[in-house]
Design a protein around this motif. Structure first.
Motif, short mmCIF file in Angstrom:
data_model
loop_
_atom_site.label_atom_id
_atom_site.label_comp_id
_atom_site.label_asym_id
_atom_site.label_seq_id
_atom_site.Cartn_x
_atom_site.Cartn_y
_atom_site.Cartn_z
N ILE A 1 37.05 -2.71 34.62
CA ILE A 1 36.92 -2.20 33.26
C ILE A 1 36.28 -0.81 33.29
O ILE A 1 35.22 -0.63 33.90
CB ILE A 1 36.07 -3.12 32.38
CG1 ILE A 1 36.61 -4.56 32.43
CG2 ILE A 1 36.01 -2.63 30.94
CD1 ILE A 1 35.70 -5.57 31.77
N GLN A 2 36.93 0.15 32.65
CA GLN A 2 36.28 1.44 32.39
C GLN A 2 35.66 1.34 31.01
O GLN A 2 36.38 1.22 30.02
CB GLN A 2 37.30 2.58 32.46
CG GLN A 2 37.91 2.79 33.84
CD GLN A 2 38.90 3.93 33.86
OE1 GLN A 2 38.80 4.86 33.07
NE2 GLN A 2 39.87 3.85 34.76
N TYR A 3 34.34 1.35 30.97
CA TYR A 3 33.63 1.11 29.71
C TYR A 3 32.89 2.37 29.29
O TYR A 3 32.03 2.87 30.02
CB TYR A 3 32.66 -0.06 29.83
CG TYR A 3 32.18 -0.58 28.50
CD1 TYR A 3 32.87 -1.60 27.84
CD2 TYR A 3 31.06 -0.04 27.88
CE1 TYR A 3 32.45 -2.07 26.61
CE2 TYR A 3 30.64 -0.50 26.64
CZ TYR A 3 31.34 -1.52 26.01
OH TYR A 3 30.93 -1.97 24.77
N ASN A 4 33.21 2.86 28.12
CA ASN A 4 32.54 4.03 27.56
C ASN A 4 31.44 3.55 26.62
O ASN A 4 31.69 3.21 25.47
CB ASN A 4 33.57 4.89 26.80
CG ASN A 4 32.95 6.11 26.15
OD1 ASN A 4 31.98 6.66 26.65
ND2 ASN A 4 33.50 6.52 25.04
N LEU A 5 30.23 3.48 27.14
CA LEU A 5 29.09 2.97 26.35
C LEU A 5 28.64 4.04 25.37
O LEU A 5 28.09 5.08 25.77
CB LEU A 5 27.94 2.58 27.28
CG LEU A 5 26.69 1.99 26.60
CD1 LEU A 5 27.02 0.68 25.91
CD2 LEU A 5 25.56 1.81 27.60
N THR B 1 31.41 7.37 32.28
CA THR B 1 32.10 6.10 32.02
C THR B 1 31.64 5.06 33.03
O THR B 1 31.61 5.33 34.23
CB THR B 1 33.62 6.29 32.13
OG1 THR B 1 34.03 7.28 31.20
CG2 THR B 1 34.34 4.99 31.85
N GLY C 1 30.87 0.21 22.33
CA GLY C 1 31.59 1.00 23.33
C GLY C 1 33.08 0.76 23.25
O GLY C 1 33.56 -0.06 22.46
N THR C 2 33.81 1.48 24.07
CA THR C 2 35.25 1.30 24.16
C THR C 2 35.59 0.92 25.59
O THR C 2 34.84 1.23 26.53
CB THR C 2 36.01 2.59 23.77
OG1 THR C 2 35.72 3.62 24.73
CG2 THR C 2 35.59 3.05 22.38
N SER C 3 36.74 0.25 25.77
CA SER C 3 37.04 -0.29 27.10
C SER C 3 38.52 -0.19 27.43
O SER C 3 39.38 -0.28 26.55
CB SER C 3 36.61 -1.76 27.19
OG SER C 3 37.22 -2.52 26.16
N ASP D 1 42.01 0.85 22.80
CA ASP D 1 40.74 0.19 23.09
C ASP D 1 40.92 -1.30 23.35
O ASP D 1 41.59 -2.01 22.59
CB ASP D 1 39.79 0.40 21.91
CG ASP D 1 38.38 -0.09 22.20
OD1 ASP D 1 38.03 -0.23 23.40
OD2 ASP D 1 37.62 -0.31 21.25
N GLY D 2 40.33 -1.76 24.46
CA GLY D 2 40.32 -3.18 24.76
C GLY D 2 41.60 -3.71 25.37
O GLY D 2 41.78 -4.93 25.43
N ILE E 1 29.94 -8.67 28.36
CA ILE E 1 30.96 -8.05 29.20
C ILE E 1 31.52 -9.03 30.23
O ILE E 1 32.71 -8.98 30.56
CB ILE E 1 30.38 -6.81 29.91
CG1 ILE E 1 29.96 -5.76 28.87
CG2 ILE E 1 31.38 -6.22 30.88
CD1 ILE E 1 31.10 -5.24 28.02
#
Length: 391
Positions: free
Chosen positions: A170-174, A158, A190-192, A42-43, A379
């Motif tokens: 960025i692929q962001y999983n909200l 995503t 979320g994760t990124s 993550d991140g 973000i």
């Protein structure tokens, strides 16, 4: 969101104990192997995808803390601490999302999207959205509880975020976004996963200015015991009742009058001088005021170290002040500006304990309440956890 990770220990443990490669298989509870699952730290920019047989290998490149993410659209997201997976072969269980399990009380509508999309983007991306776009933002779903003034946003897919200013996709999983309009609070989780798209000088400059004075900068400085060296000043603050705000008895007197007026269905409300004065004090003042109890407190006053780990240990508010000097490019070099901008932030924990990690993050981030400058770092200013200043 689930945290299901089954560990399989092998007798050849000595071979694994120094390994920085995590391997395993991803499947459903029924044993069906899952392909094309995104596996990432993550991140960061560290990632892989699962093969046709559900297997994966991820080189975490010396990272020792953070969260492993196992994510695929239309499946539950699994999140697990990295330090519990290093040196082990793992079996990951994720299952398809079952829509029937969700009781939808407030419908997600097209009108809600139109009404709240700009509000969401202002708080998720930032008020200055030039150069930062969600390329699939039409997949977002909005619901608004008018009675309780509560907004929820979901992202079934995503989110693909392009940040030209900082040179990242960025692929962001909200996982969660909520706004409570009554209490004027916003929160999201979320994760990124980051992919670098540019490292031009102006992009590097933007990253430097995004990092200076950020929450990541503060946590890294705190972890390394370098707050003063890095220019942070921490004060002990507390909210106390505002003596100018009406008392409970006065507020009840005002409410009783308005209740009476509503029952009488009176159009024009004429307050008595006493009630008018109470009403004015209510609207001009906040219920609480911020009091500074102690300035320039030491790290040991609000943290504790145990076995090489750092924890926030504080009950009241931390006021974090920082003098920010923006960088500029002059004759091809990065030059710190002569004048500083004063920044102030408030931190108050809602959990008993937070661990601070060297990358500049903390455990339970959704329970750490941020106000002022830190709360505005969204973000558009987000950097990967493996970012180093000047790169």
């Amino acid at each position: 969101m689930k945290r299901i990770l089954l560990f399989c220990f092998y007798f050849s443990f000595v071979c694994y104990c120094f390994s920085q490669i995590i391997s395993g298989k991803i499947q459903t509870e029924n044993g069906n192997l899952i392909t094309n699952v995104n596996v990432y730290l993550d991140g960061t920019k560290i990632s892989t995808v699962s093969a046709n047989d559900g297997s994966f290998q991820l080189d975490v490149q010396g990272q020792k803390s953070g969260n492993l993410i196992f994510q695929k659209d239309n499946y539950e997201t699994s999140i697990f601490p990295l330090n519990q997976a290093i040196g082990k072969s793992v079996k990951v269980i994720i299952n398809p999302v079952k829509e029937i399990e969700e009781v939808v009380i407030i419908p997600y509508t097209e009108q809600a999207y139109k009404d709240f999309i700009n509000y969401f983007l202002d708080r998720f991306i930032g008020f200055d959205r030039e150069g930062v776009v969600i390329k699939n933002q039409r997949t977002l779903k909005f619901s608004y509880d008018k009675k309780n003034q509560f907004l929820k946003v979901k992202a079934p897919q995503t989110l693909i975020i392009e940040n030209k200013n900082l040179g990242y996709n960025i692929q962001y999983n909200l996982i969660n976004f909520e706004s409570d309009f009554k209490n004027k609070t916003n929160s999201y989780l979320g994760t990124s996963f980051f992919k670098e798209t540019s490292n031009k000088k102006n992009v590097i400059l933007n990253r430097m200015n995004a990092y200076q004075g950020s929450l990541m900068h503060f946590f890294r400085s705190l972890y390394n015991n370098e707050l003063e060296k890095e220019g942070f000043i921490v004060n002990h603050a507390k909210r106390i009742p505002n003596p100018k705000y009406p008392t409970e008895a006065e507020l009840q007197k005002l409410e009783d009058y308005f209740s009476f007026v509503r029952t009488q269905k009176v159009m024009n409300v004429n307050l008595s001088p006493e009630l008018e004065e109470i009403s004015q004090r209510k609207h001009k003042n906040s219920p609480f005021v911020l009091a500074i109890l102690k300035t320039r407190i030491k790290e040991s006053d609000f943290t504790k170290r145990k076995d090489g780990r750092l924890f926030l240990d504080f009950d009241d508010l931390l006021m974090v002040n920082y003098q920010k000097y923006y960088y500029e490019i002059k004759k091809g070099d990065f030059i710190k500006s002569a004048n500083a901008v004063s920044q102030s932030s408030l931190i108050h924990p809602e959990a008993a304990e937070f661990e601070i990690f060297p990358e500049g993050i903390c455990s339970e981030p959704d329970l750490l309440i941020l106000e002022e400058t830190f709360s505005q770092q969204n973000i558009s200013k987000m950097l990967p956890l493996d970012y180093t200043f000047g790169n």
